[in-house]
Design an enzyme around this catalytic site. Structure first.
Site, PDB file in Angstrom:
ATOM      1  N   ILE A 129       0.868  -1.172   0.000  1.00  0.00           N
ATOM      2  CA  ILE A 129       0.000   0.000   0.000  1.00  0.00           C
ATOM      3  C   ILE A 129       0.909   1.228   0.000  1.00  0.00           C
ATOM      4  O   ILE A 129       2.063   1.145   0.426  1.00  0.00           O
ATOM      5  CB  ILE A 129      -0.993   0.028   1.191  1.00  0.00           C
ATOM      6  N   ASP A 130       0.409   2.331  -0.501  1.00  0.00           N
ATOM      7  CA  ASP A 130       1.236   3.523  -0.667  1.00  0.00           C
ATOM      8  C   ASP A 130       1.762   4.040   0.666  1.00  0.00           C
ATOM      9  O   ASP A 130       1.165   3.806   1.727  1.00  0.00           O
ATOM     10  CB  ASP A 130       0.435   4.631  -1.359  1.00  0.00           C
ATOM     11  N   LYS A 131       2.843   4.773   0.593  1.00  0.00           N
ATOM     12  CA  LYS A 131       3.485   5.342   1.791  1.00  0.00           C
ATOM     13  C   LYS A 131       2.480   6.063   2.692  1.00  0.00           C
ATOM     14  O   LYS A 131       2.446   5.847   3.906  1.00  0.00           O
ATOM     15  CB  LYS A 131       4.590   6.309   1.352  1.00  0.00           C
TER      16      LYS A 131
END
Length: 295
Positions: A129-131
């Protein structure tokens, strides 16, 4: 070269391969890896007809990944899998520029047995999942578990539900976005809905409407890079706080209002379906409280 005459060499060199970023090419120019007619030049050199551009791609530096005690929020763990609730702001795996403080650094401290399928940079990492997205991730502790979990992602049988706050008031209660996602031809740092992209499907339903925003739950059928962010923007309701795909005038957030709250899968060894739910972080809930006040 005539068509590109007058173009900056950094822009021109980056355009040769979609894997090259302009920043990366500028670094190579400084280090003398990009030559024009056999000689190093500066990034602002303007190409002229007849120029011969040579790019010597340097060998990637070997990154040493250190184990770090990052006090991971572990929701579940057994001999095969770990379920971790990743905080917003944490990168999933190391990369140049991010060699510490990542989820992988924390996992290496937490346990010594992680699958090796994705190599030393991404041990155990089945999906990302994105930062700036918070929420649940499944991690494989051995290659058997890794393969079986990846197969479930490919088969679209993993349950992945996200809560998101989007700009605008969505008029309909339910929707499905089916639009291919690929690299944005205008900006390779972004993804976009493009004809040549990979198939991507996002289902959503409205949880609550506010004056200028909507709280939705999105369920992924596929898992393309930035999928929810790109799809919601595509239908005209970009995520609040999204620095890459949203408007500049937005809610006071450090990144997009997106939380991977529900994760379900079949256990790779027992065959039992397991589902986990993690509440949204405090900053997400605080935004909802403020929006309710204005309703």
């Amino acid at each position: 070269m005539e068509e590109e005459s007058g173009s900056r060499i950094d822009k021109l060199a980056a355009a040769q391969d979609e894997q090259f970023s302009r920043t990366q090419v500028q670094d190579w120019l400084k280090e003398g890896y990009v030559l024009v007619n056999g000689k190093p030049v500066k990034a602002n050199y303007k190409a002229v007809a007849g120029d011969e551009v040579t790019i010597h791609i340097p060998e990637p530096a070997e990154l040493k990944i250190e184990a770090e005690d990052l006090h991971l929020d572990v929701y579940y763990e057994d001999a095969d899998v770990i379920i971790v609730n990743k905080p917003s702001g944490m990168v999933v795996h190391p990369a140049p520029g991010h060699v510490s403080g990542t989820l992988v650094n924390g996992l290496m401290f937490h346990c010594k047995d992680l699958s090796g399928i994705n190599g030393v940079m991404r041990p155990g990492i089945v999906h990302r999942i994105d930062k700036d997205t918070s929420g649940l991730l499944m991690v494989a502790k051995n290659d058997m578990a890794h393969e079986k979990l990846v197969n479930q992602l490919v088969d679209k049988s993993v349950t992945r539900k996200y809560k998101a706050v989007v700009h605008g008031v969505i008029p309909h209660d339910f929707g499905t976005i089916e639009a291919p996602i690929g690299r944005d031809p205008k900006d390779r740092q972004k993804m976009a809905v493009v004809d040549t992209g990979k198939a991507a499907v996002t289902h959503f339903h409205v949880i609550e409407r506010f004056e200028d925003f909507t709280l939705v739950e999105c369920e992924l059928e596929t898992g393309r890079t930035h999928q929810i962010r790109v799809h919601m923007k595509y239908i005209g309701f970009p995520l609040a706080g999204d620095p890459k795909y949203g408007p500049k005038k937005t809610l006071d957030l450090d990144g997009q209002a997106l939380h991977a709250g529900i994760l379900g899968f079949v256990h790779p060894r027992t065959g039992e379906y397991m589902e986990f739910e993690a509440p949204a972080p405090k900053e997400f809930d605080d935004i909802l409280i403020e929006l309710k006040k204005n309703n």
